[in-house]
Every structure is written in structure tokens, then in C-alpha cells.
Scaffold this motif. Structure first.
Motif, PDB file in Angstrom:
ATOM      1  N   THR A  77       3.898  -6.141   3.300  1.00  0.00           N
ATOM      2  CA  THR A  77       3.521  -7.343   4.315  1.00  0.00           C
ATOM      3  C   THR A  77       4.163  -8.266   3.458  1.00  0.00           C
ATOM      4  OG1 THR A  77       1.343  -7.680   3.700  1.00  0.00           O
ATOM      5  CG2 THR A  77       1.833  -6.043   5.313  1.00  0.00           C
ATOM      6  N   GLU A  78       4.871  -9.370   4.093  1.00  0.00           N
ATOM      7  CA  GLU A  78       5.470 -10.572   3.548  1.00  0.00           C
ATOM      8  C   GLU A  78       4.736 -11.708   4.336  1.00  0.00           C
ATOM      9  OE1 GLU A  78       9.581 -10.721   3.684  1.00  0.00           O
ATOM     10  OE2 GLU A  78      10.026  -8.864   3.323  1.00  0.00           O
ATOM     11  N   SER A  90       0.744  -1.088   0.142  1.00  0.00           N
ATOM     12  CA  SER A  90       0.012   0.119   0.088  1.00  0.00           C
ATOM     13  C   SER A  90       0.809   1.216   0.030  1.00  0.00           C
ATOM     14  CB  SER A  90      -0.944  -0.031   1.163  1.00  0.00           C
ATOM     15  OG  SER A  90      -1.795  -0.869   1.694  1.00  0.00           O
ATOM     16  N   LEU A  91       0.462   2.142  -0.702  1.00  0.00           N
ATOM     17  CA  LEU A  91       1.239   3.500  -0.898  1.00  0.00           C
ATOM     18  C   LEU A  91       0.369   4.415   0.227  1.00  0.00           C
ATOM     19  CD1 LEU A  91       3.163   5.479  -1.754  1.00  0.00           C
ATOM     20  CD2 LEU A  91       1.649   5.926  -3.465  1.00  0.00           C
ATOM     21  N   ILE A  92       1.069   4.608   1.460  1.00  0.00           N
ATOM     22  CA  ILE A  92       0.313   5.307   2.579  1.00  0.00           C
ATOM     23  C   ILE A  92       1.065   6.577   2.652  1.00  0.00           C
ATOM     24  CG2 ILE A  92      -0.181   5.252   5.098  1.00  0.00           C
ATOM     25  CD1 ILE A  92      -0.810   2.462   4.684  1.00  0.00           C
ATOM     26  N   GLY A  93       0.762   7.756   2.547  1.00  0.00           N
ATOM     27  CA  GLY A  93       1.360   9.166   2.724  1.00  0.00           C
ATOM     28  C   GLY A  93       2.657   9.080   1.717  1.00  0.00           C
ATOM     29  N   ASP A  94       3.599   8.995   2.369  1.00  0.00           N
ATOM     30  CA  ASP A  94       4.891   9.157   1.856  1.00  0.00           C
ATOM     31  C   ASP A  94       5.766   7.755   1.725  1.00  0.00           C
ATOM     32  OD1 ASP A  94       4.748  11.718   0.931  1.00  0.00           O
ATOM     33  OD2 ASP A  94       5.818  12.453   2.482  1.00  0.00           O
ATOM     34  N   ALA A  95       4.947   6.724   2.060  1.00  0.00           N
ATOM     35  CA  ALA A  95       5.803   5.270   2.197  1.00  0.00           C
ATOM     36  C   ALA A  95       4.968   4.265   1.540  1.00  0.00           C
ATOM     37  CB  ALA A  95       5.524   5.141   3.940  1.00  0.00           C
ATOM     38  N   LYS A 150      -4.183  -6.233   4.148  1.00  0.00           N
ATOM     39  CA  LYS A 150      -3.449  -5.155   3.690  1.00  0.00           C
ATOM     40  C   LYS A 150      -3.227  -4.011   4.450  1.00  0.00           C
ATOM     41  CE  LYS A 150      -3.993  -2.266  -0.616  1.00  0.00           C
ATOM     42  NZ  LYS A 150      -4.866  -2.289  -1.807  1.00  0.00           N
ATOM     43  N   PRO A 151      -2.254  -3.204   4.521  1.00  0.00           N
ATOM     44  CA  PRO A 151      -2.165  -2.150   5.577  1.00  0.00           C
ATOM     45  C   PRO A 151      -2.803  -0.955   4.980  1.00  0.00           C
ATOM     46  CG  PRO A 151      -0.080  -2.589   4.424  1.00  0.00           C
ATOM     47  CD  PRO A 151      -1.056  -3.419   4.088  1.00  0.00           C
ATOM     48  N   TRP A 152      -3.525  -0.031   5.772  1.00  0.00           N
ATOM     49  CA  TRP A 152      -4.146   1.115   5.278  1.00  0.00           C
ATOM     50  C   TRP A 152      -3.742   2.233   6.453  1.00  0.00           C
ATOM     51  CZ3 TRP A 152      -6.258  -2.342   8.613  1.00  0.00           C
ATOM     52  CH2 TRP A 152      -7.125  -1.741   9.808  1.00  0.00           C
ATOM     53  N   GLY A 153      -4.051   3.519   5.719  1.00  0.00           N
ATOM     54  CA  GLY A 153      -3.730   4.588   6.686  1.00  0.00           C
ATOM     55  C   GLY A 153      -4.807   5.264   6.922  1.00  0.00           C
ATOM     56  N   TYR A 154      -4.917   5.840   8.142  1.00  0.00           N
ATOM     57  CA  TYR A 154      -5.920   6.721   8.788  1.00  0.00           C
ATOM     58  C   TYR A 154      -5.475   7.814   9.687  1.00  0.00           C
ATOM     59  CZ  TYR A 154     -10.411   8.216  10.908  1.00  0.00           C
ATOM     60  OH  TYR A 154     -11.322   8.881  11.446  1.00  0.00           O
TER      61      TYR A 154
END
Length: 135
Positions: free
Chosen positions: A75-76, A66-71, A107-111
Motif C-alpha cells: 500500500t502507498e 505483506s506477503l499474502i499467498g503468492d503475492a 496493513k493488508p492481510w489474507g484470510y
């Protein structure tokens, strides 16, 4: 060699169709084939800004990116290793194991100002700067 490459505004990661707009619940086979190499990206007109060797163990597989902010947060599967790369230069911001070997990470997510990552039974709230789990 497994690499993550950022070309223009399109990130190319080892067998990651998800960054090109596709999503899948199937793990990404990272046994050595790339969606596109940095050389191929240049040949078709992209300006490759960076390329990073992910140095994944042989049995590990990318499961989510996942593209979260500037990162770029990855995950493996098989080792629950989570890696955050700088979208600006490809440098590794942090890398850590999250959860137990019995947990499958989603899947990672940003909030707001955090990265969230969950398994079947837990949710992890992660500081983007250093990968520290708040909680």
C-alpha cells in the motif's frame, strides 16, 4: 529508482524492514534509498531471482507490505494505491486505488481466499487474482 527485489526466500523492497522481520507503523521513506540493492544481495551470497521497478510517484510512500499467498501486496500512502506483485517473478499482478484520499489504509492481510484491507471506517475484501473489490 525504486525497486522490489526477491532474493532467494527473502524479499527486498524499497526501505522495507518489515519483510526482514521488523514491523513499523511509520511510513517507509521511498525517496530513493534501498535497504539493499540487487548487487549488494548478490555480493553477500543471495541469488537474486527478480527485481521490479515500482514506478511510484515522487510524493508517494510505501506504508505497508505483506506477503499474502503468492503475492507481495503493497500500500502507498498519499495516493492509496495498492499493488500486488507475484512473489515468483516480480510481475505486477494488479494495481488500483482503493478508498478515498481522506482514508488511511492499514496493513493488508489474507484470510481464506481473499486479501483484506481496511481504513479507519471501512474494510475492503479483495480478490487476489485481479484486485477486484467484492462487496
Amino acid at each position: 529508482m525504486r525497486k522490489a527485489t526477491f532474493a532467494g526466500i527473502i524479499p527486498f523492497v524499497t526501505l522495507l524492514a518489515g519483510l526482514a522481520g521488523c514491523a513499523s507503523d511509520q511510513p517507509i521513506d521511498s525517496v530513493g534509498r534501498l535497504i539493499i540493492t540487487p548487487e549488494e544481495a548478490q555480493r553477500i551470497g543471495y541469488n537474486v531471482l527478480w527485481s521490479t521497478d515500482l514506478k511510484m510517484p515522487a510524493r508517494a510512500r510505501l506504508s505497508h507490505v505483506s506477503l499474502i499467498g503468492d503475492a507481495l501486496v503493497m500500500t502507498e500512502k498519499n495516493n492509496n494505491l495498492v499493488t500486488a506483485l507475484s512473489a515468483k517473478d516480480g510481475s505486477i499482478l494488479w494495481r488500483r486505488e482503493i478508498g478515498t484520499p481522506l482514508e488511511n489504509l492499514m496493513k493488508p492481510w489474507g484470510y481464506e481466499d481473499f486479501i483484506y484491507l481496511n481504513s479507519e471506517w471501512r474494510v475492503f475484501r479483495i480478490r487476489p487474482a485481479d484486485g477486484h473489490i467484492d462487496g
